[in-house]
Design a protein around this motif. Structure first.
Motif, PDB file in Angstrom:
ATOM      1  N   MET A  50       0.764  -1.228   0.100  1.00  0.00           N
ATOM      2  CA  MET A  50       0.173   0.106   0.001  1.00  0.00           C
ATOM      3  C   MET A  50       0.754   1.273  -0.091  1.00  0.00           C
ATOM      4  O   MET A  50       0.456   2.307   0.489  1.00  0.00           O
ATOM      5  CB  MET A  50      -0.903   0.083   1.088  1.00  0.00           C
ATOM      6  N   ARG A  53      -2.524   2.845  -3.269  1.00  0.00           N
ATOM      7  CA  ARG A  53      -3.640   2.501  -2.916  1.00  0.00           C
ATOM      8  C   ARG A  53      -4.623   3.079  -3.462  1.00  0.00           C
ATOM      9  O   ARG A  53      -4.364   4.256  -3.554  1.00  0.00           O
ATOM     10  CB  ARG A  53      -3.566   1.756  -1.449  1.00  0.00           C
ATOM     11  N   GLY A  54      -5.775   2.501  -3.251  1.00  0.00           N
ATOM     12  CA  GLY A  54      -6.928   3.220  -4.202  1.00  0.00           C
ATOM     13  C   GLY A  54      -7.187   2.354  -5.494  1.00  0.00           C
ATOM     14  O   GLY A  54      -6.063   2.460  -6.223  1.00  0.00           O
ATOM     15  N   ALA A  55      -8.410   2.063  -5.801  1.00  0.00           N
ATOM     16  CA  ALA A  55      -8.525   1.169  -6.927  1.00  0.00           C
ATOM     17  C   ALA A  55      -7.922   2.037  -8.369  1.00  0.00           C
ATOM     18  O   ALA A  55      -7.240   1.260  -9.116  1.00  0.00           O
ATOM     19  CB  ALA A  55     -10.092   0.976  -7.110  1.00  0.00           C
ATOM     20  N   PRO A  56      -8.455   2.969  -8.716  1.00  0.00           N
ATOM     21  CA  PRO A  56      -7.796   3.561  -9.876  1.00  0.00           C
ATOM     22  C   PRO A  56      -6.121   3.531  -9.821  1.00  0.00           C
ATOM     23  O   PRO A  56      -5.310   3.103 -10.827  1.00  0.00           O
ATOM     24  CB  PRO A  56      -8.257   5.007  -9.995  1.00  0.00           C
ATOM     25  N   ARG A  90      -3.470  -7.801  -4.883  1.00  0.00           N
ATOM     26  CA  ARG A  90      -4.471  -7.339  -4.088  1.00  0.00           C
ATOM     27  C   ARG A  90      -5.970  -7.843  -4.902  1.00  0.00           C
ATOM     28  O   ARG A  90      -6.038  -7.557  -5.950  1.00  0.00           O
ATOM     29  CB  ARG A  90      -4.759  -5.852  -3.742  1.00  0.00           C
ATOM     30  N   CYS A 164     -12.723   6.453   4.190  1.00  0.00           N
ATOM     31  CA  CYS A 164     -11.682   6.127   3.852  1.00  0.00           C
ATOM     32  C   CYS A 164     -10.958   7.103   2.879  1.00  0.00           C
ATOM     33  O   CYS A 164     -11.075   8.352   3.266  1.00  0.00           O
ATOM     34  CB  CYS A 164     -11.409   4.658   3.216  1.00  0.00           C
ATOM     35  N   ASN A 165     -10.309   6.585   1.966  1.00  0.00           N
ATOM     36  CA  ASN A 165      -9.657   7.905   1.073  1.00  0.00           C
ATOM     37  C   ASN A 165      -9.887   7.515  -0.186  1.00  0.00           C
ATOM     38  O   ASN A 165      -9.531   6.678  -0.942  1.00  0.00           O
ATOM     39  CB  ASN A 165      -8.161   7.840   1.437  1.00  0.00           C
ATOM     40  N   THR A 176     -12.048  10.530  -6.550  1.00  0.00           N
ATOM     41  CA  THR A 176     -13.436  10.203  -7.264  1.00  0.00           C
ATOM     42  C   THR A 176     -14.523  10.955  -6.107  1.00  0.00           C
ATOM     43  O   THR A 176     -15.242  11.951  -6.432  1.00  0.00           O
ATOM     44  CB  THR A 176     -13.843   8.702  -7.284  1.00  0.00           C
ATOM     45  N   GLN A 203      -6.754   5.743   6.561  1.00  0.00           N
ATOM     46  CA  GLN A 203      -6.453   6.445   5.276  1.00  0.00           C
ATOM     47  C   GLN A 203      -7.415   7.442   5.302  1.00  0.00           C
ATOM     48  O   GLN A 203      -6.906   8.498   4.765  1.00  0.00           O
ATOM     49  CB  GLN A 203      -7.157   5.309   4.139  1.00  0.00           C
ATOM     50  N   GLY A 242     -15.778   6.290  -1.917  1.00  0.00           N
ATOM     51  CA  GLY A 242     -15.435   5.670  -3.256  1.00  0.00           C
ATOM     52  C   GLY A 242     -15.789   4.320  -3.091  1.00  0.00           C
ATOM     53  O   GLY A 242     -16.652   3.806  -2.386  1.00  0.00           O
ATOM     54  N   THR A 243     -14.977   3.564  -4.186  1.00  0.00           N
ATOM     55  CA  THR A 243     -15.344   2.069  -4.181  1.00  0.00           C
ATOM     56  C   THR A 243     -14.381   1.359  -4.808  1.00  0.00           C
ATOM     57  O   THR A 243     -13.507   1.953  -5.638  1.00  0.00           O
ATOM     58  CB  THR A 243     -16.749   1.785  -4.874  1.00  0.00           C
ATOM     59  N   ASP A 244     -14.076   0.062  -4.525  1.00  0.00           N
ATOM     60  CA  ASP A 244     -13.121  -0.717  -5.396  1.00  0.00           C
ATOM     61  C   ASP A 244     -13.608  -1.428  -6.265  1.00  0.00           C
ATOM     62  O   ASP A 244     -12.810  -1.967  -7.367  1.00  0.00           O
ATOM     63  CB  ASP A 244     -12.348  -1.501  -4.186  1.00  0.00           C
ATOM     64  N   ASN A 254     -16.148  -1.694  -0.750  1.00  0.00           N
ATOM     65  CA  ASN A 254     -15.629  -0.472  -0.489  1.00  0.00           C
ATOM     66  C   ASN A 254     -14.850  -0.856   0.903  1.00  0.00           C
ATOM     67  O   ASN A 254     -15.190  -2.006   1.525  1.00  0.00           O
ATOM     68  CB  ASN A 254     -16.346   0.869  -0.215  1.00  0.00           C
ATOM     69  N   LYS A 255     -13.899   0.198   1.561  1.00  0.00           N
ATOM     70  CA  LYS A 255     -13.292   0.004   2.644  1.00  0.00           C
ATOM     71  C   LYS A 255     -14.237  -0.501   3.762  1.00  0.00           C
ATOM     72  O   LYS A 255     -15.208  -0.071   3.851  1.00  0.00           O
ATOM     73  CB  LYS A 255     -12.559   1.185   2.870  1.00  0.00           C
ATOM     74  N   PHE A 330     -12.233  -4.961   3.495  1.00  0.00           N
ATOM     75  CA  PHE A 330     -13.539  -4.453   2.419  1.00  0.00           C
ATOM     76  C   PHE A 330     -15.020  -4.880   3.011  1.00  0.00           C
ATOM     77  O   PHE A 330     -14.513  -6.032   3.571  1.00  0.00           O
ATOM     78  CB  PHE A 330     -13.267  -4.833   0.934  1.00  0.00           C
TER      79      PHE A 330
HETATM   80  C1  LIG Z   1     -10.985   5.662  -5.452  1.00  0.00           C
HETATM   81  S1  LIG Z   1     -10.854   4.222  -4.984  1.00  0.00           S
HETATM   82  C2  LIG Z   1     -10.697   4.295  -3.196  1.00  0.00           C
HETATM   83  C3  LIG Z   1     -11.049   3.089  -2.220  1.00  0.00           C
HETATM   84  O1  LIG Z   1      -9.852   2.405  -2.167  1.00  0.00           O
HETATM   85  C4  LIG Z   1      -9.633   2.191  -0.805  1.00  0.00           C
HETATM   86  O2  LIG Z   1      -9.029   1.000  -0.603  1.00  0.00           O
HETATM   87  P1  LIG Z   1      -7.492   0.911  -0.239  1.00  0.00           P
HETATM   88  O3  LIG Z   1      -7.077   2.115   0.590  1.00  0.00           O
HETATM   89  O4  LIG Z   1      -7.362  -0.487   0.655  1.00  0.00           O
HETATM   90  O5  LIG Z   1      -6.930   0.914  -1.657  1.00  0.00           O
HETATM   91  C5  LIG Z   1     -10.998   2.640  -0.075  1.00  0.00           C
HETATM   92  O6  LIG Z   1     -11.648   1.473  -0.317  1.00  0.00           O
HETATM   93  C6  LIG Z   1     -11.423   3.666  -1.072  1.00  0.00           C
HETATM   94  O7  LIG Z   1     -12.845   3.837  -0.801  1.00  0.00           O
END
Ligand SMILES: CSC[C@H]1O[C@H](OP(=O)(O)O)[C@H](O)[C@@H]1O
Length: 363
Positions: A50, A53-56, A90, A164-165, A176, A203, A242-244, A254-255, A330
């Protein structure tokens, strides 16, 4: 977005043309450090640990990870191995699979000697596309904030809760869930963000508060369990997360903790929106219950990083030695709890028909 007045993306090709720079998010908010990815393994480790991190952003990093792998070996076997290696870092964010599919399509029919240039070209496009996609999410989400603001007394802020972030640090730029917030703030609409700290990796406290503060957006960090109380007392006008991974029927991974916020929002008639790019939609699934949920190391629950008064960053244990812990990273919010999905193509219901209305090519 800007950090100390300088514009950054979260990932970029280095000037040497054969490595990739990232913001090391494991160091934030106490230290702002960049890190250089030179190999496939560097990219895989950055995703797993991480640093990114963050889906995109996970997708963008994997795309560049394929480029780094091709620098060593552009054979079909090496490409297959690199994609398989990155894909397993992941399991929940579908952007990882999406980006790897894009990279495979970009290079698979090319002769070896043309693959590296094509891969770097596609990786750069994925990043540029993400920036524009998130900007468009912002323009559509802005309408929600403007509509709420129109019903408020002059100067009274729109109170937005996020979890989360899902900010520019989770993407390549803009974010997002935060894109509409930045656009409203920049347009002079008073906003205030309740920032869920988001245990166990915090986060929200470490990243969302950091980026909102750097942009001058008013915000308040709260413990994860305070959100329902604030909603009961009319202090939250809207939730935007946001969402994954979103399934074709609108279920939202999501988180961990997002589901509980959605339940509280439903119980208090607070609109609950999910912001996402098309790259986060999993058209192969019609039931969120089968989305793979990442189990992360229990030390993330049992230990916590922090900064001492002298500025030293340390990690401390927060439980009795030997305490057992669990760490599902998640959860899945059923579509029925989601007011709407904010995408780059507009806002739709969290339903198959809603998504199909925006993505007719996927019908
Ligand atoms: C714009 S995707 C953000 C999304 O990703 C985060 O998960 P992680 O920090 O474990 O990668 C979290 O679920 C956020 O909402």
């Amino acid at each position: 977005m800007k950090i100390n007045g300088r514009h950054y993306r979260t990932i970029w090709r280095a000037e040497d043309g054969e490595s990739v720079e990232i913001i090391d998010q494991t160091r934030l908010p106490h230290e702002f450090e960049t890190a250089t990815l030179r190999t496939l393994e560097d990219a895989g480790r950055a995703i797993l640990t991480m640093q990114v991190r963050g889906a995109p952003l996970i997708g963008a990093t994997a795309a560049y990870g394929v480029c780094l792998a091709l620098q060593e070996d552009a054979s079909d076997e090496a490409v297959d191995a690199a994609i398989a290696y990155l894909a397993k870092q992941r399991p929940t964010a579908v952007n990882l699979r999406w980006a790897l599919d894009q990279m495979r399509k970009a290079i698979q029919n090319l002769p070896r000697e043309e693959r590296l240039a094509a891969a770097y070209k596609r990786a750069a496009e994925i990043c540029d596309e993400d920036v524009e996609t998130c900007r468009l999410i912002g323009t559509h989400g802005l309408k929600i904030i403007e509509e709420i603001a129109s019903r408020k007394a002059p100067g009274e802020p729109v109170n937005i809760l996020t979890h989360c972030n899902a900010g520019w640090i989770a993407c390549v730029d803009w974010g997002t869930a935060t894109a509409p917030i930045y656009m409203a703030h920049d347009k002079g609409i008073p906003v205030h963000v309740w920032v869920d700290e988001t245990r166990p990796r915090n986060q929200g406290a470490a990243l969302t508060a950091f980026e909102l503060g750097a942009h001058g957006v008013p915000h308040t960090i709260i413990v994860d369990n305070a959100g329902g109380h604030l909603m009961q007392h009319g202090k939250v006008d809207v939730c935007i997360v946001g969402t994954d991974r979103v399934t074709a029927n609108g279920d939202v991974a999501n988180k961990i903790g997002t589901y509980l916020k959605a339940l509280a929002a439903k119980d208090n008639n607070v609109p609950f929106y999910v912001a996402l790019p098309h790259t986060t939609i999993d058209w192969t699934l019609n039931d969120g219950r089968i989305i793979p949920i990442e189990e992360r190391p229990v030390d993330e629950v049992l230990k916590m990083p922090g900064r001492l008064a002298d500025g030293t960053v340390v990690t401390v244990e927060i439980a009795a030695p030997g305490s057992p812990a669990g760490n599902p990273a998640f959860d899945v919010t059923p579509a029925r709890l989601v007011t709407g999905l904010i995408t780059e193509r507009g806002i739709c219901e969290a339903t198959s028909d809603g998504l199909a209305s925006l993505y007719s090519e996927k019908k």
